[in-house]
Design an enzyme around this catalytic site. Structure first.
Site, PDB file in Angstrom:
ATOM      1  N   CYS A   1       0.847  -1.182   0.000  1.00 36.64           N
ATOM      2  CA  CYS A   1       0.000   0.000   0.000  1.00 36.64           C
ATOM      3  C   CYS A   1       0.894   1.247   0.000  1.00 36.64           C
ATOM      4  O   CYS A   1       2.119   1.141   0.001  1.00 36.64           O
ATOM      5  CB  CYS A   1      -0.921  -0.014   1.223  1.00 36.64           C
ATOM      6  SG  CYS A   1      -0.053   0.230   2.786  1.00 36.64           S
TER       7      CYS A   1
ATOM      8  N   CYS B   1       3.247   1.329   2.889  1.00 37.65           N
ATOM      9  CA  CYS B   1       4.334   0.364   2.697  1.00 37.65           C
ATOM     10  C   CYS B   1       5.417   0.969   1.804  1.00 37.65           C
ATOM     11  O   CYS B   1       6.611   0.790   2.046  1.00 37.65           O
ATOM     12  CB  CYS B   1       3.814  -0.921   2.058  1.00 37.65           C
ATOM     13  SG  CYS B   1       2.594  -1.804   3.043  1.00 37.65           S
TER      14      CYS B   1
ATOM     15  N   ARG C   1       9.259   1.663   2.631  1.00 36.08           N
ATOM     16  CA  ARG C   1      10.371   1.188   1.793  1.00 36.08           C
ATOM     17  C   ARG C   1      11.376   2.306   1.569  1.00 36.08           C
ATOM     18  O   ARG C   1      12.584   2.085   1.594  1.00 36.08           O
ATOM     19  CB  ARG C   1       9.855   0.707   0.433  1.00 36.08           C
ATOM     20  CG  ARG C   1       9.243  -0.626   0.458  1.00 36.08           C
ATOM     21  CD  ARG C   1       8.856  -1.055  -0.927  1.00 36.08           C
ATOM     22  NE  ARG C   1       8.210  -2.355  -0.863  1.00 36.08           N
ATOM     23  CZ  ARG C   1       7.813  -3.024  -1.909  1.00 36.08           C
ATOM     24  NH1 ARG C   1       7.985  -2.540  -3.119  1.00 36.08           N
ATOM     25  NH2 ARG C   1       7.236  -4.190  -1.766  1.00 36.08           N
TER      26      ARG C   1
ATOM     27  N   CYS D   1      -7.211   5.833   2.185  1.00 35.51           N
ATOM     28  CA  CYS D   1      -5.834   5.482   1.869  1.00 35.51           C
ATOM     29  C   CYS D   1      -5.548   5.936   0.447  1.00 35.51           C
ATOM     30  O   CYS D   1      -6.256   5.535  -0.482  1.00 35.51           O
ATOM     31  CB  CYS D   1      -5.663   3.966   2.010  1.00 35.51           C
ATOM     32  SG  CYS D   1      -4.004   3.377   1.699  1.00 35.51           S
TER      33      CYS D   1
ATOM     34  N   CYS E   1      -4.249  -0.042   2.481  1.00 34.29           N
ATOM     35  CA  CYS E   1      -3.606   0.206   3.781  1.00 34.29           C
ATOM     36  C   CYS E   1      -4.313  -0.508   4.930  1.00 34.29           C
ATOM     37  O   CYS E   1      -3.682  -0.882   5.907  1.00 34.29           O
ATOM     38  CB  CYS E   1      -3.582   1.700   4.080  1.00 34.29           C
ATOM     39  SG  CYS E   1      -2.592   2.659   2.945  1.00 34.29           S
TER      40      CYS E   1
END
Length: 172
Positions: free
Chosen positions: A40, A43, A47, A105, A131
């Site tokens: 999502c 995420c 990263r 999201c 999300c």
């Protein structure tokens, strides 16, 4: 105390930082492409925080003796660790409120217009997941809850090492 202060001027601790972040990044790609868990937007931001920590480790390991390089490495490490922790906390909050009418999201990452990473490197930064969805758990912790642990460790290590550097630097 001197030991913690001096390790930042050697290559190995910075290399360990880089390798741990690389392992996490490769794990994320494994979850995405092998286990088919779609990342999502949060995420993707996490990263990027891990890549910041990885970059800090690379810069620190290549130029551990250079003060300017260490300052940049500390900046990247702290930014990645603290920002990642904040995003992971928000992600857990989003998952716990995913049924709420007020939960939303984003689908497209909010990267600067001069650096649209989701367009340049879509295999790494394109958000295709939700999300609020909890599609993986280990020991009853979801992925963002584990990332709170990970970023908490990175943040604690950063604070301990940085404060130690300041304490040693102040001693006559």
């Amino acid at each position: 105390m001197n030991y913690l202060s001096n390790i930042t001027t050697t290559q190995r601790p910075w290399l360990l930082l880089a390798l741990s972040a690389l392992g996490l990044e490769l794990s994320a790609l494994y979850f995405q492409y092998i286990l088919d868990l779609q990342p999502c937007i949060m995420c993707v931001y996490q990263r990027l925080a891990i890549i910041s920590i990885f970059s800090a480790g690379i810069i620190g390991s290549v130029a551990a003796q250079n003060l300017f390089a260490r300052i940049i490495a500390f900046g990247l490490w702290g930014t990645g660790a603290i920002w990642g922790l904040i995003i992971a906390l928000e992600h857990v909050e989003a998952q716990s409120n995913s049924g709420s009418f007020f939960f939303s999201c984003d689908i497209i990452p909010n990267f600067p217009t001069w650096a649209p990473l989701h367009e340049w490197i879509p295999f790494l930064f394109e958000a295709t997941g939700d999300c609020g969805e909890i599609s993986w758990q280990f020991l009853d912790y979801s992925m963002p809850q584990w990332m709170i642990v990970v970023y908490g460790v990175y943040t604690a290590a950063f604070v301990v090492v940085l404060l130690n550097r300041f304490v040693i630097a102040r001693k006559p």
